[in-house]
Scaffold this motif. Structure first.
Motif, mmCIF file in Angstrom:
data_model
loop_
_atom_site.group_PDB
_atom_site.id
_atom_site.type_symbol
_atom_site.label_atom_id
_atom_site.label_comp_id
_atom_site.label_asym_id
_atom_site.label_seq_id
_atom_site.Cartn_x
_atom_site.Cartn_y
_atom_site.Cartn_z
ATOM 1 N N SER A 276 0.823 -1.204 0.000
ATOM 2 C CA SER A 276 0.000 0.000 0.000
ATOM 3 C C SER A 276 0.860 1.257 0.000
ATOM 4 N N SER A 280 1.132 4.150 -3.014
ATOM 5 C CA SER A 280 0.839 5.552 -2.743
ATOM 6 C C SER A 280 1.848 6.502 -3.364
ATOM 7 N N SER A 304 -11.535 1.245 -6.789
ATOM 8 C CA SER A 304 -10.557 1.241 -5.703
ATOM 9 C C SER A 304 -10.784 2.408 -4.750
ATOM 10 N N PHE A 305 -11.239 3.543 -5.294
ATOM 11 C CA PHE A 305 -11.537 4.700 -4.450
ATOM 12 C C PHE A 305 -12.691 4.399 -3.499
ATOM 13 N N ALA A 308 -11.629 2.043 -0.862
ATOM 14 C CA ALA A 308 -10.809 2.716 0.147
ATOM 15 C C ALA A 308 -11.679 3.448 1.168
ATOM 16 N N ALA A 311 -13.109 0.938 3.427
ATOM 17 C CA ALA A 311 -12.075 0.453 4.340
ATOM 18 C C ALA A 311 -11.856 1.427 5.496
ATOM 19 N N ILE A 312 -11.923 2.725 5.199
ATOM 20 C CA ILE A 312 -11.782 3.730 6.258
ATOM 21 C C ILE A 312 -12.905 3.576 7.279
ATOM 22 N N LEU A 360 -6.181 11.321 4.655
ATOM 23 C CA LEU A 360 -6.157 10.459 3.475
ATOM 24 C C LEU A 360 -6.645 11.200 2.239
ATOM 25 N N ASP A 376 -5.089 9.192 -0.679
ATOM 26 C CA ASP A 376 -3.863 8.775 -0.002
ATOM 27 C C ASP A 376 -2.729 8.511 -0.999
ATOM 28 N N SER A 381 2.088 10.372 2.057
ATOM 29 C CA SER A 381 1.299 9.170 2.358
ATOM 30 C C SER A 381 2.177 7.922 2.353
ATOM 31 N N LYS A 385 2.737 5.397 5.667
ATOM 32 C CA LYS A 385 2.429 3.963 5.659
ATOM 33 C C LYS A 385 3.663 3.117 5.963
#
Length: 426
Positions: A276, A280, A304-305, A308, A311-312, A360, A376, A381, A385
């Motif tokens: 990840s 980034s 993917s956005f 994400a 996921a947040i 992010l 991110d 970023s 990570k």
């Protein structure tokens, strides 16, 4: 005989009402207890359902922040009028717009934190406030999100600096929650003689995690470090492989003896963080094989956005309900009228999560605007990570080593006492 019979009958007459009163009191008390149990169950159910409502509020806030960042300047001309938004409303869109929405979300959940922090029982007024009054809380949420758009840009910038710290605290809490979950999973699948549980399934799962981790390391080299000039990516991937070996060796050490399951899960998590972090990196870099996407984004970028964002929300939700991992006392007995989770901690995590999603969306950079449909992305970023990965591995290793260190210190302290006692014997 007549007198004694009458006395007995009188005694029976006097006793029967008393027994009937006792029976009726027992029935009343039993019905009250049953009613309380039903009320406890209903209140607990409402409390558990309330979590998802707060999660939906947090998700909606994320979507509002994305909309303000990417499309607000074109579709919300009314934001041009507040003085705090500056000329043509530039200070209420892009980076500053995200920070304003984040501040509103932080205000809402921090107020909920202050009003529910000391809640203990299901029938407290604060439990009712947490689980009900949704119309008023919706109004409070709207006001909380609207107020930052009337604050000066300097104050919003100051909040952005503060949000970096809050986002870092959120990452730390998330790491602790993840490691506790890994330890719990490891304890569930470790061999247990009392439960007659074999280690075959745990060994199988740990093997899968290690295979996935090794495959991840091998695949990242040709994709992100295929040139010798990509020294930074080579270092990231190689150091991750070293961390995998160190975690495996320490977990298998005779003094630690934690097995391969927990280290295998943690290895997969560390590899994911490394992947990840490299993803980034800016797309224009020579070591990044992904081509630059257009301003509107293709379907993979959009998917993917959205993943994400989900996921947040899931990370914030799962950390918020995991208050047991952060309790100092693990022997607390759960009563039937206790709340099912700590409301104050739950709302505090969501308030920190508001700062986290802001970082992010702006890629941890307060001075530049992110591209549309991106999240991110940037060198800031990437390093956040990577540091998070290293800290996660360090924290996990400490959870493995700390029991051994503490035990050795206790033994060292006991030996001088034993020697003193032996020397005192004539």
């Amino acid at each position: 005989m007549r007198v004694s019979t009458g006395a007995v009958e009188a005694a029976e007459v006097n006793i029967r009402p008393i027994n009937s009163e006792v029976v009726s009191q027992e029935e009343v008390s039993g019905s009250l207890e049953q009613k309380n149990l039903v009320d406890y169950s209903a209140e607990r159910k409402k409390s558990l359902q309330a979590r998802y409502s707060y999660g939906i509020i947090f998700l909606v806030t994320n979507l509002i922040a994305w909309f303000i960042r990417d499309y607000g300047q074109r579709l919300l001309p009314q934001l041009h009028y507040p003085k705090a938004c500056g000329t043509e409303g530039h200070d209420c869109f892009r980076t500053l717009g995200v920070l304003r929405v984040s501040l509103g979300c932080f205000i809402f959940f921090f107020l909920m934190f202050l009003s529910t922090i000391s809640t203990r029982k299901l029938f407290e007024a604060r439990n009712t406030w947490h689980s009900r009054w949704w119309a008023f809380k919706f109004f409070l949420f709207i006001v909380s999100v609207a107020v930052p758009f009337f604050l000066s840009s300097d104050f919003i910038q100051l909040y952005g600096e503060f949000a970096r710290i809050g986002a870092g605290v959120f990452l730390l809490l998330q790491l602790v929650s993840v490691i506790q979950f890994i330890n719990w999973w490891n304890n569930c699948w470790m061999p247990d003689k009392e439960r007659k549980q074999s280690c075959s399934f745990g060994l199988f799962i740990s093997t899968l995690f290690y295979i996935a981790s090794i495959c991840g390391i091998v695949v990242m080299y040709p994709f992100y470090a295929r040139r010798t000039s990509c020294t930074l990516n080579i270092f990231f991937i190689t150091w991750t492989a070293i961390l995998l070996i160190v975690m495996m060796v320490v977990s298998l050490h005779s003094k630690v003896n934690r097995g391969l399951l927990s280290s295998g899960i943690m290895a997969s998590y560390v590899v994911f963080l490394c992947w990840s972090a490299i993803r980034s990196e800016p797309a224009t870099e020579k070591c990044y094989t992904k081509e630059q996407v257009n301003g509107n984004g293709d379907w993979t970028t959009i998917l993917s956005f959205l993943m994400a964002i989900c996921a947040i929300v899931m990370a914030t939700f799962s950390t918020g309900i995991d208050s047991q991992s952060f309790q100092f006392r693990k022997d607390e007995v759960q009563q039937e009228d206790d709340i099912p989770y700590k409301y104050g901690f739950f709302h505090l995590v969501f308030s920190l999560g508001a700062m986290y999603f802001a970082m992010l969306f702006i890629s941890w950079n307060l001075n530049s605007s992110a591209r549309k449909w991106s999240i991110d992305v940037g060198w800031a970023s990437t390093w956040v990570k990577i540091v998070n990965e290293w800290f996660a591995a360090t924290l996990y290793l400490w959870t493995l080593i700390s029991p051994v260190v503490i035990q050795s210190k206790v033994m060292d302290n006991d030996e001088p006492m034993q020697q003193t006692d032996e020397s005192a014997i004539p």
